[in-house]
Design an enzyme around this catalytic site. Sequence first.
Site, mmCIF file in Angstrom:
data_model
loop_
_atom_site.group_PDB
_atom_site.id
_atom_site.type_symbol
_atom_site.label_atom_id
_atom_site.label_comp_id
_atom_site.label_asym_id
_atom_site.label_seq_id
_atom_site.Cartn_x
_atom_site.Cartn_y
_atom_site.Cartn_z
ATOM 1 N N LYS A 52 -57.980 -20.379 17.071
ATOM 2 C CA LYS A 52 -57.430 -19.020 17.003
ATOM 3 C C LYS A 52 -56.197 -19.000 16.101
ATOM 4 O O LYS A 52 -56.043 -18.109 15.265
ATOM 5 C CB LYS A 52 -57.045 -18.523 18.410
ATOM 6 C CG LYS A 52 -58.252 -18.139 19.250
ATOM 7 C CD LYS A 52 -57.903 -17.919 20.713
ATOM 8 C CE LYS A 52 -59.185 -17.721 21.518
ATOM 9 N NZ LYS A 52 -58.984 -17.709 22.968
ATOM 10 N N GLN A 96 -54.959 -17.605 27.538
ATOM 11 C CA GLN A 96 -56.221 -18.351 27.521
ATOM 12 C C GLN A 96 -56.705 -18.641 28.941
ATOM 13 O O GLN A 96 -55.944 -19.131 29.772
ATOM 14 C CB GLN A 96 -56.021 -19.652 26.719
ATOM 15 C CG GLN A 96 -57.259 -20.506 26.555
ATOM 16 C CD GLN A 96 -58.325 -19.858 25.674
ATOM 17 O OE1 GLN A 96 -58.029 -19.060 24.784
ATOM 18 N NE2 GLN A 96 -59.573 -20.203 25.922
ATOM 19 N N ASP A 119 -57.745 -9.000 24.424
ATOM 20 C CA ASP A 119 -58.984 -9.436 25.082
ATOM 21 C C ASP A 119 -59.792 -8.259 25.625
ATOM 22 O O ASP A 119 -60.974 -8.405 25.943
ATOM 23 C CB ASP A 119 -58.645 -10.337 26.282
ATOM 24 C CG ASP A 119 -58.702 -11.812 25.926
ATOM 25 O OD1 ASP A 119 -59.567 -12.185 25.124
ATOM 26 O OD2 ASP A 119 -57.895 -12.582 26.489
HETATM 27 N N1 GUN Z 1 -61.580 -18.427 27.590
HETATM 28 C C1 GUN Z 1 -62.849 -18.442 27.111
HETATM 29 N N2 GUN Z 1 -63.116 -17.306 26.440
HETATM 30 C C2 GUN Z 1 -61.998 -16.549 26.498
HETATM 31 C C3 GUN Z 1 -61.655 -15.267 25.980
HETATM 32 O O1 GUN Z 1 -62.446 -14.569 25.333
HETATM 33 N N3 GUN Z 1 -60.397 -14.847 26.236
HETATM 34 C C4 GUN Z 1 -59.511 -15.589 26.946
HETATM 35 N N4 GUN Z 1 -58.309 -15.077 27.161
HETATM 36 N N5 GUN Z 1 -59.795 -16.771 27.446
HETATM 37 C C5 GUN Z 1 -61.033 -17.256 27.207
#
Ligand code: GUN
Length: 281
Positions: A52, A96, A119
Amino acid sequence: MILIDGKKEAAELREKLKKEVLELKSKYNKVPGLTVILIGELAPSKIYVKNKEKSANEVGLKSEVIRYPETVDEKTVLNKIEELNNDENVSGILVQLPLPKHIDKQKVIEKILPSKDVDGFHPTNVGNLSSGYESSVPCTPLGCYLLIKKIEPNLNGKKAVVVGRSNLNGKPMTQLLLKENCTVTITHSKTKDLKSECLKGDIIVAAVGIPELVKGDWVKKDAIVIDVGINKTDKGIVGDVAFKEVSKNAKALTPVPGGVGPMTIACLLKNTIECFKRVQK
Ligand code: GUN
């Protein structure tokens, strides 16, 4: 059969976003900023967060990762989110997942300002999406949606089958397909005769976390099949779709890896830019 190249589509989207960031920079004299909070040492989470950060930098966003040890207390995290909510240089906040057990996931999600919730997990955004109002849309279903639209721009009246009902994927995916006038069936691991449900789908999105569940004879000829699954097995990483079998019937299919995954991160960047633009209005 069209093998949907998620890597290529994501690279194209990033290219577009990069241009947009430059335009925003000249218009507002600042760029959107994404802050990610990473708690603990889970290897997959660390890899996602690294990707990311790399992608955010690549398109010219400001990006920051705040790391806490597994033992951090909930209050510290909530206070940090409060601080980020009030920081005008932060356009988007992502915590996360998964979180350590002693931290209440829902409390954390609800602490993030809906306008910075990249998100799309905050109940305000979930509600806005299901009511058809402007909202952040969870990155993975948004990525799936863009891949589907690339293959079939007009989804009017199509039958879509979503396998999986999670808040992360299945439910928001359903909302996006409904908005496009699909007739959507939501199925899941307890659905009776999943095969006959899947056989009705012009579009199938599999996001249920069961390795190679969707078989070749579950898919009608010329269906578009999107595989969200990432399952670790003795054979290595496989999706929720039996790739080889299904590729003989489907019109278009995403591979795992290299399908939905790269689009998820590109959509996170897109969401960050959207959050930035909404507050400049
Ligand atoms: N962990 C796995 N996929 C995601 C996601 O799309 N967003 C977040 N915040 N954590 C994750």
